[in-house]
Design a protein around this motif. Sequence first.
Motif, short mmCIF file in Angstrom:
data_model
loop_
_atom_site.label_atom_id
_atom_site.label_comp_id
_atom_site.label_asym_id
_atom_site.label_seq_id
_atom_site.Cartn_x
_atom_site.Cartn_y
_atom_site.Cartn_z
N PRO A 162 0.83 -1.21 0.00
CA PRO A 162 0.00 0.00 0.00
C PRO A 162 0.86 1.26 0.00
O PRO A 162 2.01 1.25 0.47
N ALA A 163 0.32 2.32 -0.55
CA ALA A 163 1.02 3.60 -0.51
C ALA A 163 1.34 3.95 0.94
O ALA A 163 0.48 3.86 1.83
N LEU A 164 2.58 4.33 1.18
CA LEU A 164 3.04 4.55 2.56
C LEU A 164 2.61 5.93 3.04
O LEU A 164 2.90 6.95 2.40
N ASP A 165 1.93 5.97 4.16
CA ASP A 165 1.48 7.23 4.75
C ASP A 165 2.59 7.78 5.65
O ASP A 165 2.95 7.18 6.65
N ARG A 166 3.13 8.94 5.27
CA ARG A 166 4.21 9.55 6.05
C ARG A 166 3.75 10.74 6.86
O ARG A 166 4.56 11.41 7.50
N LEU A 187 2.55 2.87 8.42
CA LEU A 187 2.91 4.28 8.50
C LEU A 187 4.42 4.41 8.63
O LEU A 187 5.10 3.52 9.12
N LEU A 188 4.94 5.54 8.20
CA LEU A 188 6.33 5.89 8.48
C LEU A 188 6.29 7.17 9.30
O LEU A 188 6.01 8.25 8.79
N CYS A 189 6.55 7.04 10.60
CA CYS A 189 6.35 8.13 11.55
C CYS A 189 7.67 8.82 11.89
O CYS A 189 8.68 8.16 12.11
N THR A 197 5.82 -3.68 14.05
CA THR A 197 4.62 -4.02 13.30
C THR A 197 3.35 -3.83 14.11
O THR A 197 2.27 -3.70 13.55
N THR A 198 3.46 -3.80 15.45
CA THR A 198 2.29 -3.61 16.30
C THR A 198 2.60 -2.62 17.41
O THR A 198 3.75 -2.46 17.83
N LEU A 199 1.56 -1.97 17.89
CA LEU A 199 1.72 -1.05 19.02
C LEU A 199 1.97 -1.83 20.31
O LEU A 199 2.65 -1.34 21.21
N GLU A 200 1.44 -3.04 20.39
CA GLU A 200 1.65 -3.86 21.57
C GLU A 200 3.14 -4.16 21.77
O GLU A 200 3.61 -4.25 22.91
N TRP A 213 8.94 2.81 11.21
CA TRP A 213 7.92 2.14 10.41
C TRP A 213 6.97 1.47 11.40
O TRP A 213 7.38 0.68 12.25
N LEU A 214 5.68 1.77 11.30
CA LEU A 214 4.69 1.26 12.24
C LEU A 214 3.58 0.56 11.48
O LEU A 214 2.91 1.17 10.65
N GLY A 215 3.38 -0.72 11.77
CA GLY A 215 2.28 -1.46 11.17
C GLY A 215 2.76 -2.48 10.17
O GLY A 215 3.96 -2.76 10.02
N GLU A 216 1.81 -3.07 9.47
CA GLU A 216 2.12 -4.07 8.47
C GLU A 216 1.06 -4.06 7.39
O GLU A 216 0.06 -3.34 7.48
#
Length: 411
Positions: free
Chosen positions: A21-25, A70-72, A89-92, A129-132
Amino acid sequence: MRPWSLCLLAAAARAWPAEVPALDRACDMTVVVSEETRYVHVSTPNGSYSSARVSSHNDRFRERIAATPLLCRVGPEVSGRVALVSLATTLEYLVGKQKKKHGHRMDILGALAAKDAYARQHGLPYYVWLGEMDRAGLQNRGACTGDVTNSTGHVYKALAMLALFDDRDLEWVVFVDMDTLPSRKDLAPDAYIRLAPDADVIGGSNPSLPILLNSGLMFLRSTPWTAALLESWWRLRCGFKDQLSLWRALFEAWAAESAEFTYDDRVFENYATARHAALPHVVGDAALNALAEPFHSTRWTCSGDCRRALQDTGCLLEPLRLRHVLLLPVVPFQDPSLPAFAGDVVAPSISRDGAGVWGDDYWFCHAACVFDNPKKPARVDDMGTCRNASTFHVYGCQCGDVYYGGRTGGG
């Protein structure tokens, strides 16, 4: 200009991988760890998350990053030629405590805060990088042949670094695993980049049993060649270990440039065969000659005692310059050209998993960082006994033992 680079001038302009997916920065991350409070806050135009609260906003945010990463940016917005990036990959994973080796638990949120503080200290941009992505897309491994186990989020490293190559101000991206802590906070990334500023990749092995290249801490220069390597790393994703596809991507790139560098592609069908064959193949005389850097002069040829130790043990005692790549030792080494260091000794860039014998004299600690009883070096009387091609690892001596045990007689 290098012939291989001429073939890859279009690499940086290639489309983002179709299955990603397009990366949300548009994402900002704030992390606070103190005696009074500890939390991480992530803010985007389309929603936010805070570990300090319990709300439906958090649940919706978790669902979002489970399919769209996301790229935060962490901390304040700064510009620079070198950036750090990590991955979760996860907030946990960020807010929990992860059990590590040797009975030690690493505080992941504390490690994130420490890297944030280090980046602020040196004026470095820092990203996470946050998520997958959708798991079906992650498992679309057209180049994967032998290993049918699931790919893991570790392979997102390639995409995180590739995304940052879009920043024209950045010359280098340094990937550091989330479970790392800066130890020598006085050292900036340039302490290692300046060893070979014309290299495209700088990285090292394991401080324990050696491997070709550890992806837990890597320097990548923003060049077309490196962009193509990252794309191959992602394309070749295969199995649980992301280093399998990294090594295969390197072998493919080297073979495309040097007709003298040949290998059996079947060794990359799974991690076990690659772990067994990749490093011994590269350190053989024929491969080292084929991989000698033809375009830039270098003092890092690993000759004499260094070459003998490398071929007997798989361990470097000083850096080794190959085509596009500088391999770093995981032990201290001398470089008289670096007056900024105390004396002329360069600290290892990374330490992990029981290598506590070095105390705090390494740049980053990886995974297990605190030891009640630091490991003492074992005695290595004969480096020739370290190599046994019939074993899984081939090289059976830990690099810290090769360096310290050979000099001190062990403990």
